[in-house]
Design an enzyme around this catalytic site. Structure first.
Site: not given
Length: 604
Positions: A348-350
């Site tokens: 997530d949150e790349v």
């Protein structure tokens, strides 16, 4: 007075006047709606989560005496799961400090045995995705019975049975004398995420949360064990991961600790799914492997931080071939230690800013004919998903992977965390989209309980979520919603306050995931939830109140509180960890000085 009439009078007295816990309104002008949990029109008994079917034809009560009551099974050989559960629930039925009266008067009817009839007569290993948790419970005088297809269903039936018991005015354990319950979960995946990287949660405290999870019929512990802040997991393959990633030596989960937690969870019918999040959230990993972290550039210079955009170096560099053998080693070690068929790979949150700033990555992408950073992320995702497949592990990922165009194998579970409340589309949009493409889903978006708000019945918003409310797919697509998960991120949580944050705030989510969808009235549920909160207190869990009122003389700090009793704690309250008794310490000092004075007198 005959026994039946006496029993009726006793039940009426008990359920209307003697039961200690009680809710009160916030102000007189805001009276409580509905009535007590024992008289609601939806659920006739204060059970949590509510079962599918209840028939209560009681005319009296049964006395459960510690001297006579026993729990038996039809299993042909010993089963550690049942043996440990019987030990645990014996402590729950007859808690320390309560000193229940073990006698049975001539006018009282006893319940002497609870028998488990388990159809497959098998003692299983670890719980998995396909476990059968259904059960039937019949309470009657003499021998009551729990019928279940598996041990896992028997555990759920035992929890329900325990919730039917009460302590009478004359300090005896009692239960109504004729109850029939048929029950099974609505969703197979009912999880809680705990984050132990931002703040370390001690092993004994994690074990207590697993206990509380079982009391609410949760069955998955999603262990977000490492992140940017720390790497507390003990790696034997790469010891520096732990040594450089830990906070201190006291903030490590040894592999022995991890196995203890997994075994503790197994005995309560709970799966443990670890998460190794990447390519972001890897700062602690990078302390050992800085060569695999992307160097961020600005104005033609490397290692340049731009506040709120990127650091000097962050996020794994997918272009480096040497990265992937190391990741395979790390995931191999996870496989060796953790027993579940699934592993959570995060992703997530790349954020792409550091990748975009790096000229070496730009050059590599040009050579590969990549024009978008989604393609770079997809390249990384495909590589690590293949590693997991080669290790014969099924995978859960956060929805970012799917959102960015990666289409993994259809066994991959997609966990939804985005919602319009935090600037994205509504979570139901993602649910419809992902399941329409054939992927199983875990829903978390509406159940981030690390967000705390003050006001009217905060838990209502969690309870009123109906996962299928805006679902547009067919019946087969609906089956792809495996369940949901309450997430407790630990930016502001550690061992000191985790229980107050979790309980009973996670309990409404437990009911939403277990009980039928038509059990959804918070005005009815509040009375049962209040009783569940008091029940948790009686089991050593310092759960927070949900409204004004009281439970009894076993509340935190009161004479019958069992919060710190060893029966409901694990290791950390041993003698060497207790605060010394100041009177004993003073007496010891006086004795020491007295001996010294005597020695001095004798010498001279």
């Amino acid at each position: 007075m005959n026994k039946n009439l006496l029993g009726i009078v006793f039940v009426v007295l008990f359920y209307f006047g003697i039961s200690e816990s009680k809710l009160f309104y916030i102000e007189v002008k805001y009276p409580l709606l509905n009535v007590s949990s024992n008289q609601t029109k939806v659920v006739q008994l204060p059970l949590w989560p509510a079962p599918k079917f209840i028939k209560d034809s009681s005319k009296g009560v049964l006395v459960i005496s510690q001297n006579a009551f026993k729990m038996t099974t039809n299993l042909p050989q010993s089963c550690d799961i049942m043996e440990e559960s019987i030990k645990l629930y014996t402590k729950i039925f007859f808690p320390p400090k309560f000193d229940l009266d073990p006698t049975t008067a001539e006018t009282e009817i006893s319940l002497n045995e609870l028998n488990f009839e388990i159809a497959d007569q098998f003692c299983p290993g670890y719980p998995n995705t396909s476990i059968d948790e259904s059960y039937e419970l019949v309470v009657k005088s003499g021998v009551s019975k729990i019928k279940a297809n598996t041990v896992w269903g028997a555990l759920k039936g035992l929890e329900t049975f325990s919730q039917l018991t009460f302590i009478s005015e004359d300090n005896k354990l009692i239960i109504k004398d004729s109850i029939e319950i048929k029950d099974s979960p609505r969703f197979s995946y009912r999880g809680i995420l705990l984050d132990t990287a931002r703040h370390y949660i001690p092993v004994p405290i994690i074990k207590k949360q697993l206990d509380a999870m079982s009391y609410n019929k949760f069955n998955v512990f999603h262990w977000h064990i490492v992140d940017d802040q720390s790497f507390p997991f003990e790696s034997l393959k790469y010891p520096n991961l732990t040594q450089k990633g830990k906070y201190t030596n006291a903030h490590i989960y040894t592999q022995k600790d991890v196995k203890e937690i997994i075994d503790h969870a197994r005995l309560r019918g709970i799966r443990v799914i670890p998460e190794f999040d990447s390519p972001g959230h890897v700062e602690s990993f990078g302390r050992t492997f800085p060569q695999f972290i992307t160097v961020c550039w600005s104005d033609g210079k490397p290692y340049q931080a731009i506040y709120s955009v990127h650091g000097e170096a962050e996020i794994l560099n997918p272009t480096l071939d040497g990265l992937y053998p190391v990741l395979k080693d790390v995931l191999s070690e996870y496989k060796e230690v953790f027993q579940d068929e699934y592993i959570h790979l995060g992703m997530d949150e790349v954020y792409y800013d550091c990748w975009k700033s790096n000229p070496n990555i730009s050059e590599w992408m040009a050579e590969k004919n990549m024009t978008d950073y989604h393609q770079l992320e997809a390249y990384y995702s495909s590589k690590i998903l293949q590693i997991a497949k080669d290790l014969n592990k099924k995978v859960t990922v956060w929805q970012d992977v799917y959102d960015n165009g990666v289409r993994p194998e259809k066994t991959t579970q997609i966990q939804i965390w985005k919602d319009e409340a935090i600037g994205f589309s509504k979570w139901s949009h993602y649910l419809n989209d992902i399941t329409s493409n054939g992927y199983p889903v875990i829903l978390s978006s509406p159940w981030y309980i690390n967000f705390v708000s003050y006001g009217f019945q905060e838990w209502y918003k969690h309870y009123l979520i109906e996962p299928m409310a805006n679902f547009t797919g067919d019946a087969e697509q609906a089956k792809l919603l495996r369940g949901g998960e309450a997430c407790l991120w630990s930016e502001y949580v550690d061992g000191a306050n985790i229980e107050a944050r979790l309980w009973p705030r996670a309990s409404p989510i437990a009911e939403r995931l277990w009980s039928p969808s038509d059990i959804n009235d918070p005005e009815e549920a509040k009375f049962r939830l209040d009783e569940q909160r008091c029940r948790l207190l009686r089991r050593g869990i310092p759960a927070s109140p949900i409204l004004n009122g009281y439970c009894g003389d076993y509340e935190y700090g009161m004479k019958k509180s069992v919060i710190f009793e060893p029966e409901f704690n694990y290791d950390w309250l041993k003698n060497e960890n207790k605060i010394p008794n100041t009177n004993e310490s003073l007496r010891t000092k006086i004795n020491k000085y007295f001996i010294l004075i005597l020695a001095f007198i004798c010498f001279f």
